[in-house]
Write a protein that holds these residues in place. Sequence first.
Motif, mmCIF file in Angstrom:
data_model
loop_
_atom_site.group_PDB
_atom_site.id
_atom_site.type_symbol
_atom_site.label_atom_id
_atom_site.label_comp_id
_atom_site.label_asym_id
_atom_site.label_seq_id
_atom_site.Cartn_x
_atom_site.Cartn_y
_atom_site.Cartn_z
ATOM 1 N N ASN A 90 0.896 -1.307 0.127
ATOM 2 C CA ASN A 90 0.073 0.094 -0.035
ATOM 3 C C ASN A 90 1.111 1.296 -0.038
ATOM 4 N N LEU A 91 0.547 2.239 -0.745
ATOM 5 C CA LEU A 91 1.221 3.564 -0.869
ATOM 6 C C LEU A 91 0.499 4.381 0.268
ATOM 7 N N VAL A 92 1.272 4.987 1.252
ATOM 8 C CA VAL A 92 0.691 6.185 2.056
ATOM 9 C C VAL A 92 1.551 7.361 1.881
ATOM 10 N N ALA A 93 0.903 8.414 1.376
ATOM 11 C CA ALA A 93 1.585 9.636 0.909
ATOM 12 C C ALA A 93 1.120 10.851 1.910
ATOM 13 N N HIS A 94 1.938 11.549 2.550
ATOM 14 C CA HIS A 94 1.606 12.658 3.165
ATOM 15 C C HIS A 94 1.908 14.169 2.666
ATOM 16 N N TYR A 95 0.726 14.812 2.630
ATOM 17 C CA TYR A 95 1.191 16.127 1.840
ATOM 18 C C TYR A 95 0.996 16.929 3.149
ATOM 19 N N ARG A 96 1.816 17.529 3.614
ATOM 20 C CA ARG A 96 2.101 18.110 5.016
ATOM 21 C C ARG A 96 1.329 19.690 4.863
ATOM 22 N N ALA A 97 0.748 20.025 5.815
ATOM 23 C CA ALA A 97 0.223 21.260 6.249
ATOM 24 C C ALA A 97 1.247 22.338 6.547
ATOM 25 N N ALA A 98 1.016 23.620 6.896
ATOM 26 C CA ALA A 98 1.705 24.606 7.106
ATOM 27 C C ALA A 98 1.989 24.164 8.669
ATOM 28 N N PRO A 99 3.268 24.395 9.095
ATOM 29 C CA PRO A 99 3.441 24.114 10.617
ATOM 30 C C PRO A 99 2.463 24.902 11.281
ATOM 31 N N GLY A 100 2.402 24.205 12.436
ATOM 32 C CA GLY A 100 1.396 24.896 13.525
ATOM 33 C C GLY A 100 -0.111 24.823 13.096
ATOM 34 N N SER A 101 -0.295 24.106 11.985
ATOM 35 C CA SER A 101 -1.781 23.768 11.751
ATOM 36 C C SER A 101 -2.416 22.839 12.767
ATOM 37 N N THR A 102 -3.449 23.279 13.225
ATOM 38 C CA THR A 102 -4.554 22.556 14.333
ATOM 39 C C THR A 102 -5.530 21.477 13.938
ATOM 40 N N LYS A 103 -5.743 21.704 12.575
ATOM 41 C CA LYS A 103 -6.725 20.816 12.061
ATOM 42 C C LYS A 103 -6.307 19.502 11.686
ATOM 43 N N LYS A 104 -7.187 18.495 12.049
ATOM 44 C CA LYS A 104 -6.832 17.083 11.901
ATOM 45 C C LYS A 104 -6.898 16.701 10.539
ATOM 46 N N PRO A 105 -6.018 15.741 10.192
ATOM 47 C CA PRO A 105 -5.520 15.688 9.034
ATOM 48 C C PRO A 105 -6.970 14.907 8.144
ATOM 49 N N MET A 106 -6.873 14.839 6.671
ATOM 50 C CA MET A 106 -8.033 14.547 5.894
ATOM 51 C C MET A 106 -7.334 13.157 5.172
ATOM 52 N N LEU A 107 -8.101 12.226 4.997
ATOM 53 C CA LEU A 107 -7.525 11.035 4.548
ATOM 54 C C LEU A 107 -8.436 10.548 3.028
ATOM 55 N N ILE A 108 -7.691 10.271 1.989
ATOM 56 C CA ILE A 108 -8.087 9.807 0.869
ATOM 57 C C ILE A 108 -7.734 8.310 0.718
ATOM 58 N N ILE A 109 -8.788 7.527 0.680
ATOM 59 C CA ILE A 109 -8.517 6.175 0.437
ATOM 60 C C ILE A 109 -9.104 5.473 -0.948
ATOM 61 N N ALA A 110 -8.294 5.002 -1.590
ATOM 62 C CA ALA A 110 -8.475 4.516 -3.090
ATOM 63 C C ALA A 110 -7.635 3.119 -3.130
ATOM 64 N N HIS A 111 -8.564 1.954 -3.668
ATOM 65 C CA HIS A 111 -7.657 0.993 -3.936
ATOM 66 C C HIS A 111 -7.134 0.911 -5.057
ATOM 67 N N LEU A 112 -5.939 0.103 -5.176
ATOM 68 C CA LEU A 112 -4.992 -0.107 -6.299
ATOM 69 C C LEU A 112 -5.369 -1.292 -6.913
ATOM 70 N N ASP A 113 -6.052 -2.306 -6.310
ATOM 71 C CA ASP A 113 -6.284 -3.612 -6.903
ATOM 72 C C ASP A 113 -7.480 -3.614 -8.023
ATOM 73 N N VAL A 114 -7.375 -4.566 -8.861
ATOM 74 C CA VAL A 114 -8.697 -4.758 -9.750
ATOM 75 C C VAL A 114 -9.273 -5.996 -9.784
ATOM 76 N N VAL A 115 -10.392 -6.322 -10.271
ATOM 77 C CA VAL A 115 -11.049 -7.428 -10.463
ATOM 78 C C VAL A 115 -10.355 -8.223 -11.470
ATOM 79 N N GLU A 116 -10.355 -9.418 -11.668
ATOM 80 C CA GLU A 116 -9.820 -10.487 -12.627
ATOM 81 C C GLU A 116 -10.565 -10.048 -13.984
ATOM 82 N N ALA A 117 -9.540 -9.984 -15.197
ATOM 83 C CA ALA A 117 -9.946 -9.808 -16.199
ATOM 84 C C ALA A 117 -9.468 -10.599 -17.256
ATOM 85 N N LYS A 118 -10.204 -11.414 -18.262
ATOM 86 C CA LYS A 118 -9.651 -12.207 -19.008
ATOM 87 C C LYS A 118 -9.511 -11.678 -20.420
ATOM 88 N N ARG A 119 -8.551 -12.068 -21.002
ATOM 89 C CA ARG A 119 -8.408 -11.439 -22.582
ATOM 90 C C ARG A 119 -9.352 -11.817 -23.468
#
Length: 482
Positions: A90-119
């Motif tokens: 899984n990739l987890v990337a943090h885009y940092r806020a300005a120092p001193g930010s008091t807001k709780k982070p927001m999270l984006i979740i998105a799955h990378l895996d896909v359902v099987e597919a036959k040629r």
Amino acid sequence: MHTLSRALVAATLYCVTLGYASTCSAQQTTLPAPDRILAHDVFQQLIETNTSHSVGSTTAAAEAMRKRLLDAGFTPADVVVIGPDARHGNLVAHYRAAPGSTKKPMLIIAHLDVVEAKREDWTTDPFQFIEKDGFFYGRGTQDMKDSDAASVVNFIRLKREGFVPDRDIILALTAGEEGGEANGVDWLLKTHRDLIDAGFAINPDSGGLTTHDAKPVELGVEATEKLYADFQLTALNPGGHSSIPTKDNALYHVADALGKIENYTFPFELNEVTRAYFVAMSKAIKGQQAADMKAIAAASPDPAAEARLSAVPLYNSTMRTTCVATMMSAGHAPNALPQSAQANVNCRILPGHTPGEVRKKLTALIADPKVEVKLVTDVASDSGENDKSITPPPLNKEVFDALHNVVDQMFPGVPIIPEMETGASDSKLTMAAGIPSYGFSGMGIDDNDERAHGKDERIRVESYYAGVQFDYLFLKRLTGGK
Ligand SMILES: [Zn+2]
């Protein structure tokens, strides 16, 4: 994944019947040309990296996206690839806020895996990114590498602009949503909660923009979910020869039990999300139904309005827990009294209620000691006696304000409809962990072109680019940008 209600809702919301033509303007694409190229390339790279459970690797896709983010200036400490094994990273990337930010982070979740597919099932190679007739084809173009790509592109674009958000933005591109034992959101919550802890989450896997002939019709936002539960009804009997029948018959016991369930209606109950759904729908449609929706959303709901709306299956299932008979089996010979009879009753349970409660209700309703009612726990679902879907908190005002702002800009007049769905996405995990989660994206899918999990999966080229732009504007607006 994706909205069960998409087609149903769209069917009631055609631009023509709504009578306000302005909602039917062509989808606006303002993604700048260089970003179109980047968005194309990231999308292609993801589609052509096989992430199916059988032979694919989300680690490969996660590493490719990590490289792009590092090249864009993110620090190695802020972009990690982690997982339970070599193929389910899984990739987890943090885009940092300005120092001193008091807001709780927001999270984006998105799955990378896909359902099987036959040629052989597909017209094109599902793991080749092909542009044809105004569409991008490939496994994951709808579910959900379009949104994976958009998130990465927008991180890169915002970074290049020097944008500093007013809260941390955490992006988690994850494994195992479509199957297997390595669900990335589950694994991250259990083993690295600190890494993805947030005030709320956005999950573009559910809800979303419905279009009709490429024109935006409605934006669904999944904000709560029902719980899935199966109950098995069983009656046993010594049996015997059918030439000398008795009234005590396993089949009759189960049939009578089903009759009682058929005639029972669970109580009317709205929550913060379903009330907001009916309020939004009452503004989007006209006539008696609109008035009825307003009436049931009021402080003291009108029973007559509730009864009329209950006749529409989608609205009925939005207002209450439902249970319905779905399978039956009984007997062993045409000329023998049945020694056993069984039926499956499938329930979709409102947030805040448990399968245990529903089992007790069904048992009381059936009121027959010869019929055993048992919760089925061996299905790939979340049903234990005491499980429940969290009762949703009030809709997050910051999220919806930003959403309204961007919809007004890109799809003026298109209604935003909060939705309750059955748990079919990773949002059920984040919501259970106490992170309110909202499912939507700006990737328009035609109401008659839902191809997620199917063959020849595709997304309209211009819908993709507009979706990338939509997500960009939304992310910026939500994190203090203009
Ligand atoms: Zn999905």
